[in-house]
Design an enzyme around this catalytic site. Structure first.
Site, PDB file in Angstrom:
ATOM      1  N   ASP A 199     -17.869  24.969 -18.456  1.00 36.94           N
ATOM      2  CA  ASP A 199     -16.890  25.900 -18.960  1.00 36.94           C
ATOM      3  C   ASP A 199     -16.908  27.097 -17.505  1.00 36.94           C
ATOM      4  OD1 ASP A 199     -15.808  28.435 -18.923  1.00 36.94           O
ATOM      5  OD2 ASP A 199     -17.113  29.403 -20.119  1.00 36.94           O
ATOM      6  N   HIS A 204     -16.697  34.138 -14.373  1.00 37.68           N
ATOM      7  CA  HIS A 204     -17.691  33.606 -14.368  1.00 37.68           C
ATOM      8  C   HIS A 204     -18.092  33.666 -12.745  1.00 37.68           C
ATOM      9  CE1 HIS A 204     -18.340  33.874 -18.877  1.00 37.68           C
ATOM     10  NE2 HIS A 204     -17.434  32.884 -19.030  1.00 37.68           N
TER      11      HIS A 204
END
Length: 297
Positions: A199, A204
């Site tokens: 991912d 993030h």
């Protein structure tokens, strides 16, 4: 473009064939904090991050299948009618049918199982159901339900197409002191490590992308928090035997900031384990309505 219920319900999501091996299992376990604490020789963790030296084979966390075989960003296709920039991962539910080998090829088949209209201005729920099987034997390994909260897409229902009923609600935690709890520190760079599982969403990693999405700084992947909850359940309720974890489901209630200490709280209720996860320093619940099924030893 708005959601058109018949089209979305029949949306074709491509099958996935993914090979994984010991390196992927170790990387995943490390990204959940296994072997990354004060004692890297802790036997409870070592079996998940060391492939062995001729003795018993390494053990694989079953939630590895939350990342292996995931269907990718299919909802970004404009034809779905989903405003994908407004999607939140609402819940994740996994049921495990067989233990995972340290290496295998997995066939994942995903379909849209529910499209729920919460009403104009209230959003919609879109549920995908994925069957993950061993590609060589056909043996079913796991069933995965991914609940997306599509914040901008409510109000599509018509008399002809009213939409689906939601999944059965997950149970709330018991209103008493937990039967067990465990603190799990996360590293300040935890999200950078977890990204290696596949991912690569920039929220993030990139401060600018995180701020654009409304966060003060990059946040930890929800599925990392979910995997850490599974780690706590395996240690506290399964005798550290991952093969006894038959199912786990939870609701994502708040983001985790890398560096948070996560406190997992467990209750034994009605033959199941109920759980919640808190960001200890901020006193914020980050996973709620958690429930796990445990096989007998």
């Amino acid at each position: 473009m708005a959601i058109h219920y018949p089209s979305l319900r029949q949306w074709q999501i491509a099958d996935q064939r993914n090979r994984y091996d010991e390196n992927d299992c170790i990387r995943y376990a490390l990204s959940l904090g296994m072997g990354m604490g004060a004692d890297p020789m802790d036997e409870a963790d070592l079996r998940y991050v060391f492939e062995g030296d001729g003795g018993a084979p390494m053990t694989v966390m079953p939630t590895l299948l939350s990342v292996v075989g995931a269907p990718g960003a299919w909802a970004t296709d404009p034809g779905t009618g989903i405003d994908w920039l407004q999607i939140l991962h609402g819940e994740h539910r996994m049921r495990f049918h067989a233990p995972l080998a340290p290496r295998a090829e997995v066939l994942s088949q995903t379909r849209v199982s529910h499209v729920v209209d919460k009403g104009a201005g209230k959003g919609a729920l879109v549920v995908t159901q994925r069957s993950a099987s061993d590609a060589a034997t056909g043996r079913l390994l796991a069933t995965v339900e991914h609940v997306s909260f599509c914040r901008a897409d409510g109000g599509f229902a018509t008399e002809q197409y009213p939409g689906d009923a939601p999944l059965p609600a997950l149970p709330a935690a018991a209103q008493r002191e937990p039967d067990a709890s465990w603190d799990m520190p996360t590293l300040p760079g935890a999200a950078l490590l977890y990204r290696l599982n596949g991912d690569r969403n920039p929220i993030h990693a990139s401060p600018a992308a995180a701020r654009k999405a409304g966060f003060e700084r990059p946040i930890l992947h929800g599925l990392c928090t979910y995997g850490m909850a599974a780690r706590a359940i395996v240690r506290l309720a399964c005798g550290n035997d991952a093969g006894r974890l038959a199912g786990i489901a939870a609701r994502f209630s708040a983001p985790v900031v890398p560096g948070d200490t996560l406190t997992a709280r467990l209750w034994h209720e009605d033959g199941q384990v109920r759980f919640a996860v808190w960001a200890k320093e901020r006193q914020r619940m980050v996973l709620s309505h958690g429930v796990a099924d445990i096989l007998s030893a």
